[in-house]
Each structure stands twice: as structure tokens, then as C-alpha cells.
Design a protein around this motif. Structure first.
Motif, PDB file in Angstrom:
ATOM      1  N   VAL A  98       0.759  -1.232  -0.177  1.00 45.61           N
ATOM      2  CA  VAL A  98      -0.223   0.032  -0.022  1.00 45.61           C
ATOM      3  C   VAL A  98       1.007   1.362  -0.008  1.00 45.61           C
ATOM      4  O   VAL A  98       0.429   2.223  -0.955  1.00 45.61           O
ATOM      5  CB  VAL A  98      -1.014   0.153   1.147  1.00 45.61           C
ATOM      6  CG1 VAL A  98      -1.628   1.417   1.360  1.00 45.61           C
ATOM      7  CG2 VAL A  98      -1.712  -1.052   1.098  1.00 45.61           C
ATOM      8  N   LYS A  99       2.059   1.227   0.694  1.00 45.82           N
ATOM      9  CA  LYS A  99       2.936   2.211   0.707  1.00 45.82           C
ATOM     10  C   LYS A  99       3.443   2.722  -0.702  1.00 45.82           C
ATOM     11  O   LYS A  99       3.613   3.600  -1.043  1.00 45.82           O
ATOM     12  CB  LYS A  99       4.022   2.150   1.798  1.00 45.82           C
ATOM     13  CG  LYS A  99       4.971   3.135   1.908  1.00 45.82           C
ATOM     14  CD  LYS A  99       6.180   2.795   3.040  1.00 45.82           C
ATOM     15  CE  LYS A  99       7.004   3.933   2.981  1.00 45.82           C
ATOM     16  NZ  LYS A  99       8.470   3.677   3.970  1.00 45.82           N
ATOM     17  N   ALA A 100       3.745   1.650  -1.531  1.00 48.25           N
ATOM     18  CA  ALA A 100       4.330   1.663  -2.745  1.00 48.25           C
ATOM     19  C   ALA A 100       3.374   2.385  -3.700  1.00 48.25           C
ATOM     20  O   ALA A 100       3.802   3.014  -4.364  1.00 48.25           O
ATOM     21  CB  ALA A 100       4.949   0.306  -3.240  1.00 48.25           C
ATOM     22  N   LEU A 101       1.992   1.703  -3.379  1.00 43.62           N
ATOM     23  CA  LEU A 101       0.893   2.315  -4.281  1.00 43.62           C
ATOM     24  C   LEU A 101       0.673   3.497  -4.101  1.00 43.62           C
ATOM     25  O   LEU A 101       0.675   4.596  -5.250  1.00 43.62           O
ATOM     26  CB  LEU A 101      -0.222   1.314  -3.944  1.00 43.62           C
ATOM     27  CG  LEU A 101      -1.441   1.797  -4.759  1.00 43.62           C
ATOM     28  CD1 LEU A 101      -2.378   0.493  -4.692  1.00 43.62           C
ATOM     29  CD2 LEU A 101      -2.425   2.882  -4.084  1.00 43.62           C
ATOM     30  N   LEU A 102       0.732   4.180  -2.678  1.00 49.60           N
ATOM     31  CA  LEU A 102       0.423   5.714  -2.499  1.00 49.60           C
ATOM     32  C   LEU A 102       1.357   6.459  -2.928  1.00 49.60           C
ATOM     33  O   LEU A 102       1.313   7.461  -3.390  1.00 49.60           O
ATOM     34  CB  LEU A 102       0.016   5.795  -1.000  1.00 49.60           C
ATOM     35  CG  LEU A 102      -0.935   4.903  -0.440  1.00 49.60           C
ATOM     36  CD1 LEU A 102      -1.136   5.268   1.088  1.00 49.60           C
ATOM     37  CD2 LEU A 102      -2.330   5.637  -1.279  1.00 49.60           C
ATOM     38  N   ARG A 103       2.849   5.818  -2.660  1.00 45.85           N
ATOM     39  CA  ARG A 103       4.127   6.612  -3.382  1.00 45.85           C
ATOM     40  C   ARG A 103       3.794   7.081  -4.799  1.00 45.85           C
ATOM     41  O   ARG A 103       4.262   8.267  -5.151  1.00 45.85           O
ATOM     42  CB  ARG A 103       5.227   5.907  -2.993  1.00 45.85           C
ATOM     43  CG  ARG A 103       6.698   6.497  -3.477  1.00 45.85           C
ATOM     44  CD  ARG A 103       7.620   5.462  -3.392  1.00 45.85           C
ATOM     45  NE  ARG A 103       8.575   5.741  -4.171  1.00 45.85           N
ATOM     46  CZ  ARG A 103       9.123   5.301  -5.681  1.00 45.85           C
ATOM     47  NH1 ARG A 103       7.894   4.474  -6.020  1.00 45.85           N
ATOM     48  NH2 ARG A 103      10.150   5.805  -6.251  1.00 45.85           N
ATOM     49  N   ASN A 104       3.514   5.867  -5.335  1.00 37.97           N
ATOM     50  CA  ASN A 104       3.400   6.031  -6.847  1.00 37.97           C
ATOM     51  C   ASN A 104       2.268   7.106  -7.374  1.00 37.97           C
ATOM     52  O   ASN A 104       2.562   8.135  -8.127  1.00 37.97           O
ATOM     53  CB  ASN A 104       3.187   4.623  -7.581  1.00 37.97           C
ATOM     54  CG  ASN A 104       2.885   4.851  -9.098  1.00 37.97           C
ATOM     55  OD1 ASN A 104       1.509   4.887  -9.477  1.00 37.97           O
ATOM     56  ND2 ASN A 104       3.804   5.056  -9.820  1.00 37.97           N
ATOM     57  N   TRP A 105       1.118   7.012  -6.647  1.00 37.79           N
ATOM     58  CA  TRP A 105       0.193   7.965  -6.897  1.00 37.79           C
ATOM     59  C   TRP A 105       0.599   9.431  -6.499  1.00 37.79           C
ATOM     60  O   TRP A 105       0.298  10.229  -7.346  1.00 37.79           O
ATOM     61  CB  TRP A 105      -1.113   7.660  -6.139  1.00 37.79           C
ATOM     62  CG  TRP A 105      -1.771   6.554  -6.702  1.00 37.79           C
ATOM     63  CD1 TRP A 105      -1.586   5.607  -7.618  1.00 37.79           C
ATOM     64  CD2 TRP A 105      -3.147   5.964  -6.189  1.00 37.79           C
ATOM     65  NE1 TRP A 105      -2.447   4.547  -7.796  1.00 37.79           N
ATOM     66  CE2 TRP A 105      -3.328   4.842  -6.754  1.00 37.79           C
ATOM     67  CE3 TRP A 105      -3.865   6.295  -5.129  1.00 37.79           C
ATOM     68  CZ2 TRP A 105      -4.615   4.212  -6.735  1.00 37.79           C
ATOM     69  CZ3 TRP A 105      -5.048   5.423  -4.965  1.00 37.79           C
ATOM     70  CH2 TRP A 105      -5.533   4.438  -5.911  1.00 37.79           C
ATOM     71  N   GLY A 106       1.426   9.728  -5.520  1.00 39.63           N
ATOM     72  CA  GLY A 106       1.636  10.810  -5.054  1.00 39.63           C
ATOM     73  C   GLY A 106       2.703  11.639  -6.100  1.00 39.63           C
ATOM     74  O   GLY A 106       2.512  12.798  -6.452  1.00 39.63           O
ATOM     75  N   LEU A 107       3.776  10.729  -6.502  1.00 38.12           N
ATOM     76  CA  LEU A 107       4.850  11.056  -7.249  1.00 38.12           C
ATOM     77  C   LEU A 107       4.102  11.408  -8.692  1.00 38.12           C
ATOM     78  O   LEU A 107       4.644  12.528  -9.376  1.00 38.12           O
ATOM     79  CB  LEU A 107       5.862  10.191  -7.593  1.00 38.12           C
ATOM     80  CG  LEU A 107       6.787   9.855  -6.262  1.00 38.12           C
ATOM     81  CD1 LEU A 107       7.707   8.897  -6.642  1.00 38.12           C
ATOM     82  CD2 LEU A 107       7.485  11.217  -5.702  1.00 38.12           C
ATOM     83  N   VAL A 108       2.982  10.794  -9.254  1.00 34.29           N
ATOM     84  CA  VAL A 108       2.592  10.726 -10.448  1.00 34.29           C
ATOM     85  C   VAL A 108       1.763  12.129 -10.409  1.00 34.29           C
ATOM     86  O   VAL A 108       1.723  13.061 -11.471  1.00 34.29           O
ATOM     87  CB  VAL A 108       1.783   9.619 -10.945  1.00 34.29           C
ATOM     88  CG1 VAL A 108       1.033  10.014 -12.015  1.00 34.29           C
ATOM     89  CG2 VAL A 108       2.906   8.557 -11.164  1.00 34.29           C
ATOM     90  N   PHE A 109       0.967  12.475  -9.173  1.00 36.59           N
ATOM     91  CA  PHE A 109       0.269  13.646  -9.194  1.00 36.59           C
ATOM     92  C   PHE A 109       0.961  14.768  -9.280  1.00 36.59           C
ATOM     93  O   PHE A 109       0.815  15.809  -9.837  1.00 36.59           O
ATOM     94  CB  PHE A 109      -0.516  13.553  -7.830  1.00 36.59           C
ATOM     95  CG  PHE A 109      -1.118  14.990  -7.617  1.00 36.59           C
ATOM     96  CD1 PHE A 109      -2.488  14.802  -7.833  1.00 36.59           C
ATOM     97  CD2 PHE A 109      -0.426  16.018  -6.800  1.00 36.59           C
ATOM     98  CE1 PHE A 109      -3.148  16.197  -7.526  1.00 36.59           C
ATOM     99  CE2 PHE A 109      -1.215  17.098  -6.553  1.00 36.59           C
ATOM    100  CZ  PHE A 109      -2.651  16.966  -6.995  1.00 36.59           C
ATOM    101  N   ILE A 110       2.205  15.070  -8.503  1.00 34.89           N
ATOM    102  CA  ILE A 110       3.040  15.818  -8.663  1.00 34.89           C
ATOM    103  C   ILE A 110       3.796  16.228  -9.957  1.00 34.89           C
ATOM    104  O   ILE A 110       3.671  17.444 -10.506  1.00 34.89           O
ATOM    105  CB  ILE A 110       4.538  15.543  -7.572  1.00 34.89           C
ATOM    106  CG1 ILE A 110       3.974  15.615  -6.024  1.00 34.89           C
ATOM    107  CG2 ILE A 110       5.481  16.642  -7.745  1.00 34.89           C
ATOM    108  CD1 ILE A 110       5.004  15.227  -5.278  1.00 34.89           C
TER     109      ILE A 110
END
Length: 285
Positions: A98-110
Motif C-alpha cells: 500500500v505504501k508503494a502504491l500511495l508513493r506512486n500515486w503521489g509522485l505521478v500527481f506531482i
């Protein structure tokens, strides 16, 4: 063959989600930045064509060119990772938490936001001659889009919020269908045709795409739109993101995964069962 059957592209979806979840920070941000910038250029192109022709269908027909370019170049949109990365987690791929998933979503958003904002600034400079004159016709159109799709929803209260959310759901249902459809083909022409159709539907129908809005609304604020950053976040971007997550994951990612990657056991056809029941008696006789 240039066509992959559903179980084959379902596996590609999970593999893609795993790859994106484990990608380096540098590559994730660069690819997201370029995706946001290219999609923003496509949106600016579609608005320009619509203003000049007076025909929204023409702008919608041409808008998918940006989506096709960014996909073929291997860049990432937030709407796509909303659908693909969770599948790798559900499939229990090593390292996909879940941490890796949220990290990916956050970086792609930025990355998406930075790319879209860059193009918004560039377009604002173009349509105002570096803010030295009032916006031209295209600039005026960009300014008013943000008003109707923030304050316009707010005027209807909870009903407006629900409408905004549903438009976000329908948007990523179509956009993620385009992402998956491109995986069905191994030829460039096949990928482009498969992507073009659902992207055309989402744009012409006025559904809410979180990354396109990262361009339209900052552009509107720069060009004198009568709405605030708070209006943009509360009455568009945040509900749109939630709707995009629900639409892409529910109607595309999970449905394809459930029926093609984790197919249920087939039922017997009845004829085979009857023959199996008769066979022992025949042998005994």
C-alpha cells in the motif's frame, strides 16, 4: 498476431502496475511531468480548434492525439496508475505494498501537475502576448471554462457535487478503457485506434479528468477567470480525483482482473456429467 486476447492483456495490466509501483522516483516524476505537459497541450489544441471552428465535436475528435503520443512514449497519467497499480497489489506482487502504491500515486500527481502547470503558463503567455494585452478569443474561452465547472457545480450544492463526482467516474471509465485497449494490440496503428475511441467519448461528453483540469483551471486563474483556488480544489479537483479512482478501478481494473486474470471455474455442460454417471454402469455390464 497483432491482437492479444483478454487473459493476455489482463496479465500485461498487472505487470504494468508492478513496474510502475517499483519504478525509481526520478523516472516516475519525469514520465508523469511529460504526460501532464503533453495532455495539457492536447487540451489547449482542442479548445483552440473548438473556438476557431465553433464545433466542439471537431475538438473532441482531435484531442486524443495527445493521449496517444504520451502513451506511445511510455509516460504516465494519474488516471492510468489509479487503475493499474492496485492490481499489482491485489495480485500480491513482491514489493508492491500500500505504501508503494500511495508513493506512486503521489509522485505521478506531482509530475502531472507540474507538467500541466508549465503548459498553462506558456499558453497564458501566448494568448496575452506575455500578459501585455487582454486574452484573445482562445484565452477568453480558457478563462470561462473554469468558472462553469467550479461555481457552476457549487450553485447546485450537494447535487452539483454528486454530478461532479459521477462525471469523474465516467471519465476514468473511458480513459482507463483507452489505456487497457492499447494493450490489446502489438501494432502502433492498432494501439492508436483502440485508444482514440474511448478518449473521444470522454472529452466530447464533458466528463471530468483530473489532469486535463490541472491545465484548464490554472489557465483560467491566470486569464481572469472569476473563481478562486479554493473553488478549484473543493468544487473540481478533489472530487474529480476521487471519481477518477472509483471509475478506473471499479469499472475497468477490477472487472478485467476478476473475470480474465482470476477467472471463475467453468460450469459443467450437463452432457458430460450424464455420460460420466452412465459410464460405470456400462463398464460393469
Amino acid at each position: 498476431m497483432s491482437y492479444l486476447n483478454p487473459p493476455e492483456f489482463a496479465k500485461k495490466m498487472i505487470d504494468a502496475g508492478e513496474s510502475k509501483a517499483l519504478m525509481s522516483t526520478r523516472d516516475t516524476v519525469i514520465r508523469a511531468y511529460m504526460a501532464g505537459a503533453i495532455l495539457a497541450l492536447a487540451a489547449a489544441f482542442a479548445v483552440t480548434v473548438t473556438v476557431q471552428t465553433g464545433q466542439p465535436i471537431v475538438g473532441a475528435l482531435l484531442f486524443p492525439v495527445g493521449f496517444c503520443m504520451l502513451y506511445l512514449l511510455g509516460f504516465d497519467l494519474l488516471t492510468g496508475v489509479f487503475t493499474l497499480v492496485p492490481l499489482a497489489w491485489i495480485d500480491k506482487r513482491p514489493g508492491v505494498s500500500v505504501k508503494a502504491l500511495l508513493r506512486n500515486w503521489g509522485l505521478v500527481f506531482i509530475g502531472n501537475f507540474a507538467g500541466a502547470l508549465t503548459v498553462a503558463l506558456m499558453m497564458a503567455i501566448i494568448v496575452t502576448f506575455a500578459f501585455s494585452v487582454p486574452p484573445n478569443e482562445v484565452g477568453q474561452a480558457l478563462g470561462t471554462i473554469g468558472e462553469s465547472r467550479t461555481i457552476g457545480y457549487a450553485e447546485h450544492g450537494a447535487a452539483g457535487m454528486l454530478t461532479l463526482f459521477i462525471r469523474g467516474v465516467l471519465c476514468n471509465w473511458m480513459v482507463s478503457t483507452g489505456v487497457v485497449a492499447a494493450m490489446m494490440s502489438t501494432s502502433v496503428s492498432g494501439k492508436v485506434i483502440a485508444m482514440w475511441m474511448p478518449i473521444l467519448v470522454f472529452f466530447y461528453m464533458g466528463f471530468e479528468h483530473s489532469i486535463v483540469n490541472m491545465f484548464l483551471f490554472p489557465s483560467g486563474l491566470m486569464l481572469g477567470g472569476d473563481f478562486s483556488i479554493g473553488d478549484y480544489l473543493v468544487w473540481n479537483e478533489i472530487p474529480t480525483i476521487v471519481g477518477n479512482i472509483v471509475g478506473g478501478l471499479t469499472f475497468v481494473g477490477l472487472t478485467v482482473y476478476a473475470t480474465h486474470a482470476r477467472t471463475g471455474p467453468s460450469r459443467s455442460n450437463g452432457v458430460e456429467s450424464a455420460e460420466e454417471e452412465r459410464e460405470p454402469a456400462t463398464v460393469a455390464g
